[in-house]
Design a protein around this motif. Sequence first.
Motif, mmCIF file in Angstrom:
data_model
loop_
_atom_site.group_PDB
_atom_site.id
_atom_site.type_symbol
_atom_site.label_atom_id
_atom_site.label_comp_id
_atom_site.label_asym_id
_atom_site.label_seq_id
_atom_site.Cartn_x
_atom_site.Cartn_y
_atom_site.Cartn_z
ATOM 1 N N SER A 10 -11.172 -3.700 1.870
ATOM 2 C CA SER A 10 -11.959 -3.981 0.673
ATOM 3 C C SER A 10 -11.121 -3.794 -0.586
ATOM 4 C CB SER A 10 -13.183 -3.064 0.638
ATOM 5 O OG SER A 10 -13.886 -3.236 -0.559
ATOM 6 N N ASP A 11 -10.328 -2.720 -0.628
ATOM 7 C CA ASP A 11 -9.498 -2.450 -1.797
ATOM 8 C C ASP A 11 -8.427 -3.517 -2.012
ATOM 9 O OD1 ASP A 11 -10.930 -0.182 -2.345
ATOM 10 O OD2 ASP A 11 -9.446 1.204 -1.520
ATOM 11 N N PHE A 12 -7.910 -4.066 -0.937
ATOM 12 C CA PHE A 12 -6.825 -5.038 -1.055
ATOM 13 C C PHE A 12 -7.302 -6.478 -0.857
ATOM 14 C CE2 PHE A 12 -4.507 -1.122 -0.085
ATOM 15 C CZ PHE A 12 -3.661 -1.114 -1.175
ATOM 16 N N LEU A 13 -8.623 -6.687 -0.815
ATOM 17 C CA LEU A 13 -9.158 -8.026 -0.586
ATOM 18 C C LEU A 13 -8.702 -9.012 -1.652
ATOM 19 C CD1 LEU A 13 -10.871 -9.824 1.211
ATOM 20 C CD2 LEU A 13 -12.842 -9.216 -0.206
ATOM 21 N N SER A 14 -8.714 -8.608 -2.912
ATOM 22 C CA SER A 14 -8.310 -9.539 -3.971
ATOM 23 C C SER A 14 -6.849 -9.960 -3.814
ATOM 24 C CB SER A 14 -8.551 -8.936 -5.352
ATOM 25 O OG SER A 14 -7.789 -7.761 -5.515
ATOM 26 N N LYS A 83 -0.402 -5.448 -8.394
ATOM 27 C CA LYS A 83 -1.642 -4.667 -8.278
ATOM 28 C C LYS A 83 -1.611 -3.667 -7.115
ATOM 29 C CE LYS A 83 -6.197 -4.217 -6.999
ATOM 30 N NZ LYS A 83 -6.672 -3.824 -5.703
ATOM 31 N N PRO A 84 -1.220 -4.058 -5.902
ATOM 32 C CA PRO A 84 -1.205 -3.066 -4.823
ATOM 33 C C PRO A 84 -0.239 -1.906 -5.073
ATOM 34 C CG PRO A 84 -1.160 -5.279 -3.909
ATOM 35 C CD PRO A 84 -0.952 -5.408 -5.396
ATOM 36 N N SER A 85 0.858 -2.164 -5.785
ATOM 37 C CA SER A 85 1.794 -1.069 -6.054
ATOM 38 C C SER A 85 1.170 -0.055 -7.012
ATOM 39 C CB SER A 85 3.118 -1.602 -6.608
ATOM 40 O OG SER A 85 2.902 -2.295 -7.809
ATOM 41 N N ILE A 86 0.432 -0.536 -7.984
ATOM 42 C CA ILE A 86 -0.247 0.373 -8.913
ATOM 43 C C ILE A 86 -1.272 1.207 -8.154
ATOM 44 C CG2 ILE A 86 -1.742 0.494 -10.942
ATOM 45 C CD1 ILE A 86 -0.256 -2.093 -11.915
ATOM 46 N N ALA A 87 -1.974 0.564 -7.221
ATOM 47 C CA ALA A 87 -2.931 1.304 -6.389
ATOM 48 C C ALA A 87 -2.212 2.371 -5.567
ATOM 49 C CB ALA A 87 -3.684 0.338 -5.480
ATOM 50 N N HIS A 88 -1.043 2.048 -5.035
ATOM 51 C CA HIS A 88 -0.287 3.046 -4.263
ATOM 52 C C HIS A 88 0.153 4.209 -5.149
ATOM 53 C CE1 HIS A 88 -0.214 0.205 -0.951
ATOM 54 N NE2 HIS A 88 0.246 1.179 -0.202
ATOM 55 N N GLY A 132 5.130 1.913 -3.206
ATOM 56 C CA GLY A 132 4.815 1.300 -4.496
ATOM 57 C C GLY A 132 6.045 0.756 -5.198
ATOM 58 N N VAL A 133 7.119 1.536 -5.200
ATOM 59 C CA VAL A 133 8.369 1.079 -5.819
ATOM 60 C C VAL A 133 8.907 -0.141 -5.071
ATOM 61 C CG1 VAL A 133 10.798 1.699 -6.211
ATOM 62 C CG2 VAL A 133 8.990 3.303 -6.825
ATOM 63 N N GLY A 134 8.840 -0.082 -3.746
ATOM 64 C CA GLY A 134 9.293 -1.219 -2.941
ATOM 65 C C GLY A 134 8.496 -2.477 -3.239
ATOM 66 N N MET A 135 7.177 -2.315 -3.402
ATOM 67 C CA MET A 135 6.322 -3.469 -3.711
ATOM 68 C C MET A 135 6.699 -4.090 -5.048
ATOM 69 S SD MET A 135 2.469 -2.639 -2.617
ATOM 70 C CE MET A 135 2.082 -2.129 -0.964
#
Length: 184
Positions: A10-14, A83-88, A132-135
């Motif tokens: 759900s969190d990564f759906l977008s 966006k996913p890196s910020i979430a991480h 996150g840094v890798g992303m």
Amino acid sequence: MKDVFARLASDFLSAIVFLFIYLVTDNVILATSVAIAGAIAQVIYARIRGRQLNFMTYASLALVVVLGAVTLFTNDPRFMLAKPSIAHFAIGIIMLKQGWMLRYVAPIVAETVPEYVTAAGYLWAALMFVIGVGMIAVASTGDLKLWAFYIFVVAGGAKILAFAVQHVALRLIVTSRLRAVARA
């Protein structure tokens, strides 16, 4: 465990929707617009269903809207990919709280080796920061296929591997500690 995977999806759906539509259509405007609309629809649907939404849900929505708006303005997909890196990073910061992990392990583990569980919590925080840094590094290349590989295979695999190593290590440490107590 099923609930955890459902929440992660759900969190990564977008991000998943964005990636899929962008790879199929090669249209950053369409992919971003659908991802933003999907994130908003997710929140509206959850509210209609009467679910209590937490801070992270609203923060995730805000990130999708803000980064999506910047992506639309610049026509550059790298903002949505960030966006996913910020979430991480946010999750990593939360994981820096001492003892956060104690409520997620079996009671015997929390009672027998709380110091190891706390150390494992800090290692999880470090893993979130590294991922996150890798992303961000991969997203900055603008290569969507590489980013998809990184987010699903590298980041996902690292988490699965870390979970497996943690499980085995804590099991061995608890067993060793309980045997030592039994001998004493």
